[in-house]
Enzyme design. Structure first.
Site, PDB file in Angstrom:
ATOM      1  N   GLU A  24      -4.093 -10.006   2.631  1.00 53.29           N
ATOM      2  CA  GLU A  24      -4.970  -9.835   3.796  1.00 53.29           C
ATOM      3  C   GLU A  24      -6.130 -10.818   3.851  1.00 53.29           C
ATOM      4  O   GLU A  24      -6.504 -11.299   4.929  1.00 53.29           O
ATOM      5  CB  GLU A  24      -5.509  -8.394   3.826  1.00 53.29           C
ATOM      6  CG  GLU A  24      -4.501  -7.354   4.282  1.00 53.29           C
ATOM      7  CD  GLU A  24      -3.634  -6.824   3.158  1.00 53.29           C
ATOM      8  OE1 GLU A  24      -2.966  -5.799   3.374  1.00 53.29           O
ATOM      9  OE2 GLU A  24      -3.625  -7.423   2.059  1.00 53.29           O
TER      10      GLU A  24
ATOM     11  N   GLU B  94       0.831  -1.202   0.000  1.00 53.51           N
ATOM     12  CA  GLU B  94       0.000   0.000   0.000  1.00 53.51           C
ATOM     13  C   GLU B  94       0.870   1.258   0.000  1.00 53.51           C
ATOM     14  O   GLU B  94       0.539   2.252  -0.651  1.00 53.51           O
ATOM     15  CB  GLU B  94      -0.940  -0.018   1.204  1.00 53.51           C
ATOM     16  CG  GLU B  94      -2.040  -1.066   1.067  1.00 53.51           C
ATOM     17  CD  GLU B  94      -2.930  -1.173   2.283  1.00 53.51           C
ATOM     18  OE1 GLU B  94      -4.144  -1.357   2.113  1.00 53.51           O
ATOM     19  OE2 GLU B  94      -2.418  -1.067   3.416  1.00 53.51           O
TER      20      GLU B  94
END
Length: 257
Positions: A131, A111
């Site tokens: 995730e 990210e």
């Protein structure tokens, strides 16, 4: 100190220094990164910033899972207006940012890469948003940024598959500007730095400010905006110096004013 930060010769170098945990970001590191980005925003002696991780194994593997006592819902509800590491979707940083990806860039680490303007990666680097495999989601930039940077099916493949993807593939996806042999990563990064520093500092800030502030507008609406950084650059001494230097066939001497 979990993050090293230095400014020299108009280059800010930011290094997450937790190699013993693959440069995972805990709350202390997150706070340090936010302070650094704020400092860079306030300075006028920086033309480019470089973000990387210490060691050779990892850029960052994202959030330190051992550091937080928050549930997934509590983590999601906590305010993080600039995304993971204070950078994944930050729009107030007008200084160009290079991500020097030296190894694993997973979860929040990936990210942070999405928040960079230029990405240089070692050929051994691996990217991913795993995730979903641990019952979570890429909440701090992955879900909202990746789909804006690459085609829908490629973005969904990264997020839903949870795979680790090599640097060459990410270059084909359009997320990596250049892939380098591991022993050439610094040299390649320095070439990008040199190219950016050779440009007028105010022009760099104006370009990035326009990109950051107008992506949601039509071209005509964006063109009509009189953003402060653009006005400042056009009125600067450097705007005249650049033209003079071109006509005189010499390198410009930028004043940043």
């Amino acid at each position: 100190m979990t993050v090293h930060y230095e400014v020299r010769d108009r280059v800010a170098r930011v290094t997450i220094d937790r190699p013993e945990v693959m440069n995972a970001v805990d709350q202390k590191t997150e706070a340090a990164l936010e302070r650094i980005w704020c400092d860079i925003e306030e300075r006028d002696d920086i033309s480019v910033a470089v973000l990387t991780g210490a060691g050779e194994k990892a850029f960052s593997v994202g959030a330190d899972m051992k550091d937080s006592s928050l549930s997934g819902l509590e983590y999601w509800a906590a305010p993080r207006p600039n995304g993971f590491g204070g950078i994944s979707f930050r729009r107030s940083l007008d200084v160009p940012l290079i991500a020097r990806v030296n190894g694993y860039a997973l979860g929040g680490g990936f990210e942070m890469v999405l928040g960079a303007d230029i990405v240089v990666a070692a050929e051994t680097a691996k990217f991913g948003l795993p995730e979903a495999r641990v019952g979570r989601m890429p909440l701090d930039g992955g879900m909202v940024m990746l789909q804006r940077k690459i085609p829908h099916n490629l973005a969904m493949g990264v997020m839903l598959g949870g795979r680790r993807i090599d640097a060459a593939t990410m270059e084909r996806f359009g997320l990596v500007n250049e892939v380098a042999a591991a022993n050439e990563l610094d040299a390649v990064t320095e070439r990008w730095i040199e190219d950016i520093v050779a440009s007028a500092p105010l022009s760099l800030r104006a370009i990035k400010q326009v990109v950051n502030r107008t992506g949601h507008l039509s071209p005509s609406e964006a063109q009509a905006m009189k953003l402060p950084a653009v006005v400042k650059a056009l009125k600067s001494e450097d705007a005249d110096e650049g033209v003079r230097a071109f006509l005189e066939k010499r390198a410009p001497v930028w004043q940043g004013a």
